[in-house]
Design an enzyme around this catalytic site. Structure first.
Site, PDB file in Angstrom:
ATOM      1  N   THR A 176       0.833  -1.191   0.000  1.00  9.02           N
ATOM      2  CA  THR A 176       0.000   0.000   0.000  1.00  9.02           C
ATOM      3  C   THR A 176       0.873   1.249   0.000  1.00  9.02           C
ATOM      4  O   THR A 176       0.520   2.267  -0.572  1.00  9.02           O
ATOM      5  CB  THR A 176      -0.892   0.001   1.253  1.00  9.02           C
ATOM      6  OG1 THR A 176      -1.681  -1.173   1.238  1.00  9.02           O
ATOM      7  CG2 THR A 176      -1.789   1.213   1.292  1.00  9.02           C
ATOM      8  N   ASP A 185     -10.232  -3.810   2.637  1.00  5.11           N
ATOM      9  CA  ASP A 185      -9.614  -3.995   1.321  1.00  5.11           C
ATOM     10  C   ASP A 185      -9.283  -5.461   1.094  1.00  5.11           C
ATOM     11  O   ASP A 185      -8.204  -5.804   0.616  1.00  5.11           O
ATOM     12  CB  ASP A 185      -8.353  -3.135   1.190  1.00  5.11           C
ATOM     13  CG  ASP A 185      -7.879  -3.015  -0.259  1.00  5.11           C
ATOM     14  OD1 ASP A 185      -8.719  -3.154  -1.180  1.00  5.11           O
ATOM     15  OD2 ASP A 185      -6.673  -2.803  -0.475  1.00  5.11           O
TER      16      ASP A 185
END
Lengths: 352, 314
Positions: B26, B147
């Site tokens: 990320t 996510d």
């Protein structure tokens, strides 16, 4: 000084703007008090477009896990002892806490944020010895803790320059704050998911209300009381679950909607009875504005009740000047251009 | 934890030998590395702290603090350490030291797609059970992942163990979760209430993702492969029917709601033809429109679909 909870509402910034509006319309006192702040900073409340959805309640198992884990995040008696014996600078902590409350109010963060920030502050102070005699280090610590809490929980994180609103003597560069952030994180072992009374509050309110959602007014009242416990150090001896249980019991008892004995028998499944009752008593004293006589140099559990009291509190800002010569952490020293004259020469002595 | 400037402590660079770059997380790069002292293989996630930026990135802060809270669940990737160091230019760098996992579910599914084979049903069942268990653990600790997707589910292909990773977007839901704008979440696994602009998330957003992953394990293709938010919604509506106030009270008041083509619901078996009846039932409960009606991860673990699974080692 007996606190005014109307005033507390304006500073502690309850989530419901309607409450603030009501307080605001309660008369000239509030108007003049708000006027005190206009010159230095402008509170900006965010307004939520919609009624918040009900939060998913903790399950019974999650509650038990949180109670078990909260000790990892609880400064506890060790911190309280340090503050009481003077190992920790009580006045500097108070100043940092006041600053945190104002900044939180400015950005409209929910009440939980200030408890999270104070959790970081107190845990750090118990674990790490800041250099003595340098008041800017406490300010830098407060800024770093605020920044970390904002990043963790908020969706909009102000720039580090904007975080330093209000009347602070020092203005720190981003990289200085970064270094303090890293120091706080490593000192707290990156355990930043702080457990606060708010973690438990909804669960307790719901359970002692026969699994019905509590009234919004009860929630707001509870938030107000929990936030009020944070300013002084008296409540540091209690775990977050104990504070939440005591506040829930007090508030629901206040509304006469639940059987106190029944509530107690439920709550003592999760917290010790003696500590619960002691905490309820202290909540009651806090709420009734009639704290028993306390050594004012050891603790302050009341908020200023009048504009003069507010200005007295602001006098902390001028107690001492400090230079950062020889410091290992850089900072920008930003003196106020027009130094505010002290209104009361003994304000520091009264409180310290 | 290493203190900054501590003398005699190996810096992150000295403690590990980088073997190869294995991905971009990320926030920053991920390396396979060997710890010199022990010879152990780890994953290093590197995050550079730009001094002209705002300190520790929120995603790193959330990921580490949440993993600290979730430590030692077998179905959440284990964070072993956080080390602070400096790169060649003297900039501060953080290294998150994770246990190393050989592959992820995305690669696993792709390998079956390439060979034309189907994933064995018992393998699907085992992986799905582990996923539900890991999600139940997160939710039990008040953490939404937000996510979940095959790329974030790490696997050991030898043992078929599965672990949830990449919690940089995860959130604690013991605080009011406010509206999020400009979120960059993978579209294909995104719950309809998020797509329609609901301002408050619940655990159900993760369950929707789990359902999409379940279907993908069976068919080896994404269930709802939209390439825009609108297309994502239309994909969902074509299969499950366009929602209305009867099947989803409150849907027409969501921010992004407007008139959509009206489709009738199709049977899930048309999309996932080889899944048995119990599996289809579980999937349908994961893909309920109304978030509060979606099955919880814990209840999913108790579903009859998993009855014949040997759970002793999971």
């Amino acid at each position: 000084m007996a606190p005014s909870f109307d005033f507390a509402s304006s500073l502690l910034c309850t989530e419901d703007s309607a409450v603030f509006d009501e307080s605001h319309n309660n008369g000239g006192t509030m108007m003049s008090m708000m006027g005190v702040y206009e010159d230095t900073w402008s509170p900006r409340k965010r307004h939520f477009d919609e009624e918040p959805d009900e939060l998913p309640l903790l399950s019974d198992e999650s509650l038990a896990m949180m109670v078990e884990k909260e000790c990892q995040h609880w400064p506890g008696l060790r911190c309280l002892n340090k503050l009481q014996t003077g190992d920790l600078d009580f006045g500097a902590r108070m100043e940092a806490v006041d600053w945190i409350l104002k900044v939180r109010s400015h950005f409209g963060y929910c009440s939980r944020s200030s408890l999270v920030i104070q959790n970081y502050l107190d845990r750090f102070l118990c674990a790490y010895e800041l250099p003595k005699g340098r008041v800017w280090t406490m300010q830098l610590l407060a800024v770093a803790c605020l920044s970390l809490a904002a990043k963790l929980d908020e969706t909009e994180v102000p720039l580090s320059l904007d975080l330093q609103v209000g009347e602070s003597k020092f203005l720190f560069e981003a990289k200085t704050i970064q270094r303090m952030e890293l120091l706080v994180l490593s000192t707290l072992k990156w355990r930043m998911q702080a457990i606060t009374p708010f973690t438990f509050l909804d669960y307790f309110l719901c359970k002692i209300n026969d699994d019905q959602s509590p009234l919004r007014s009860s929630i707001m009242r509870s938030i107000q009381l929990i936030s009020s416990t944070a300013r002084g150090i008296d409540f540091l001896e209690f775990k977050p679950s104990e504070i939440a249980a005591a506040v829930a019991m007090y508030v629901m008892g206040e509304t006469q909607t639940v059987d106190t004995g029944k509530a107690t028998s439920f709550l003592i499944q999760h917290v010790e009875k003696e500590r619960l009752l002691k905490c309820v008593k202290m909540i009651q004293e806090l709420s009734c504005n009639s704290g028993s006589a306390k050594d004012s140099s050891a603790s302050v559990t009341c908020l200023p009740q009048s504009p003069i009291g507010v200005l007295d509190a602001l006098c902390f800002s001028y107690k001492s000047d400090d230079t950062n010569a020889g410091s290992s952490v850089n900072s920008s020293h930003n003196s106020p251009v027009a130094k505010r004259r002290k209104l009361n020469k003994t304000c520091g002595a009264d409180l310290l | 934890m290493e203190k900054p400037g501590g003398g005699g402590v190996l810096s992150a660079k000295e403690a590990f030998e980088k073997l190869e770059k294995v991905g971009e997380g990320t926030y920053g790069k991920v390396y396979r590395a060997r710890e010199k002292a022990t010879g152990k293989i780890v994953a290093l996630k590197k995050t550079r702290l730009h001094e002209d930026e705002e300190g520790v990135p929120p995603t790193t802060l959330r990921e580490v603090s949440i993993l600290r809270m979730l430590s030692r669940d077998p179905h959440v990737v284990r964070l072993m350490d956080v080390k602070q160091g400096q790169n060649k230019e003297g900039k501060t760098v953080l290294y998150l030291v994770f246990e190393y996992m050989d592959t992820d579910l995305k690669k696993f599914i792709r390998s079956f797609r390439q060979t034309g084979q189907t994933v064995p049903p018992q393998t699907i069942k085992s992986l799905m059970y582990q996923l539900c268990k890991g999600v139940a653990f997160c939710h039990g600790h008040g953490i939404l992942h937000r996510d979940l997707k095959p790329h974030n589910l790490l696997m050991d292909p030898k043992t078929m163990m599965l672990k949830i990773a990449d919690l940089g977007l995860a959130r604690a839901f013991t605080v009011p979760i406010k509206k999020y704008t400009h979120e960059i979440l993978t579209l294909w696994y995104r719950a309809p209430e998020v797509l329609l602009g609901a301002t408050h998330y619940s655990m159900a957003v993760d369950i929707w993702s789990v359902g999409c992953i379940f279907a993908e394990l069976v068919t080896k293709q994404a269930l709802f492969p939209g390439d825009s938010e609108l297309q994502q919604l239309l994909h969902i509506f074509r299969l499950l029917g366009t929602p209305n106030e009867d099947v989803w009270p409150g849907v027409s008041k969501l921010m992004n709601w407007h008139e959509y083509p009206q489709w009738n619901p199709q049977s899930l078996s048309t999309a996932v033809p080889s899944l048995d009846e119990l599996g289809l039932d579980l999937l349908s409960q994961m893909l309920k429109y109304e978030p509060s009606k979606r099955i919880s991860a814990k209840k999913a673990m108790e579903h009859a679909y998993f009855d014949d699974l040997d759970k002793r080692h999971l």
